[in-house]
Every structure is written in C-alpha cells, then in structure tokens.
Motif scaffolding. Structure first.
Motif, PDB file in Angstrom:
ATOM      1  N   THR A  72       0.824  -1.209   0.000  1.00  0.00           N
ATOM      2  CA  THR A  72       0.000   0.000   0.000  1.00  0.00           C
ATOM      3  C   THR A  72       0.860   1.262   0.000  1.00  0.00           C
ATOM      4  N   LEU A  73       1.954   1.239   0.773  1.00  0.00           N
ATOM      5  CA  LEU A  73       2.824   2.408   0.852  1.00  0.00           C
ATOM      6  C   LEU A  73       3.769   2.538  -0.345  1.00  0.00           C
ATOM      7  N   GLY A  80      11.433   0.392  -1.247  1.00  0.00           N
ATOM      8  CA  GLY A  80      12.455   0.365  -0.198  1.00  0.00           C
ATOM      9  C   GLY A  80      12.028   1.135   1.039  1.00  0.00           C
ATOM     10  N   TRP A  81      11.563   2.372   0.832  1.00  0.00           N
ATOM     11  CA  TRP A  81      11.102   3.177   1.955  1.00  0.00           C
ATOM     12  C   TRP A  81       9.855   2.575   2.600  1.00  0.00           C
ATOM     13  N   ALA A  82       8.983   2.007   1.802  1.00  0.00           N
ATOM     14  CA  ALA A  82       7.776   1.377   2.357  1.00  0.00           C
ATOM     15  C   ALA A  82       8.163   0.222   3.271  1.00  0.00           C
ATOM     16  N   THR A  83       9.124  -0.573   2.825  1.00  0.00           N
ATOM     17  CA  THR A  83       9.591  -1.693   3.644  1.00  0.00           C
ATOM     18  C   THR A  83      10.222  -1.177   4.930  1.00  0.00           C
TER      19      THR A  83
END
Length: 116
Positions: A72-73, A80-83
């Motif tokens: 979703t992000l 990478g940033w979502a993770t």
C-alpha cells in the motif's frame, strides 16, 4: 495378656486390618490420580496443539497484513522506503509490547510481601 470378648478381634488384629485398609486406600487413590492425569494430559495435549495451530494462523495473518502495508505504501514512497517504514513501525510496536511484558514478568516474580 490381652483380654477380649470371644469372637471379637484383638488390638493387634485391628491394627493389621487398619494397615491393610490404608494400603488398599492408597493404591486406589494412586490409580484414580493416574487415570485422572492421563485424561487431563490428553486434553492438555489437544489444547496445546490447537493453540499452536491458532498461533501459526495469527502469525500468517500478521505477515499478510505487513506485506499489504508495504504494498500500500510502495506507490507513495517507493518499495524500499515502504519496507523500511513498516519494519521500523513493527519493531517499535514489538519493543513496546516486550517492555510491558518484561515489567509484568518482573512484577509476577517479585518476592512475597513486596507491594508494587
């Protein structure tokens, strides 16, 4: 000499009967508690197995939720940033829960008479 009425057992015979009765009672109690432990042990084993199955399903659901959050992000901030965001948030929540758990365990293990 021991005096007793005819047809009635003496003290020694009554004592032996009492010992024999106590032995039979102890054997019966032991057999009862063995049977009870076997029955309850079976129930406990099934209960533990079902609890482990439930915990496995909950873990799978949490993994699916976290993957969903990353997906979703990802369009907004990149994969990478979502993770990273999901991992940091999850570790923060886990450490808060862990600190509360440690506090409760310390409280449960405190010496008797110590109020807190």
């Amino acid at each position: 000499m021991e005096q007793h009425r005819a047809g009635q057992p003496g003290i020694a015979e009554l004592a032996m009967q009492t010992v024999d009765d106590a032995k039979r009672w102890a054997r019966a109690e032991t057999a009862y508690y063995k049977a009870l432990a076997g029955e309850r042990g079976g129930d406990a084993g099934i209960g533990v197995g079902l609890a482990l199955a439930a915990a496995g399903l909950v873990q799978a659901a949490v993994v699916a939720l976290l993957v969903g959050l990353v997906l979703t992000l990802a369009p907004a901030v990149g994969p990478g940033w979502a993770t990273l965001i999901v991992v940091v948030a999850t570790l923060l929540i886990a450490s808060i829960i862990g600190m509360v758990a440690i506090g409760r365990l310390r409280r449960a293990a405190r010496p008797l008479g110590e109020e807190s």
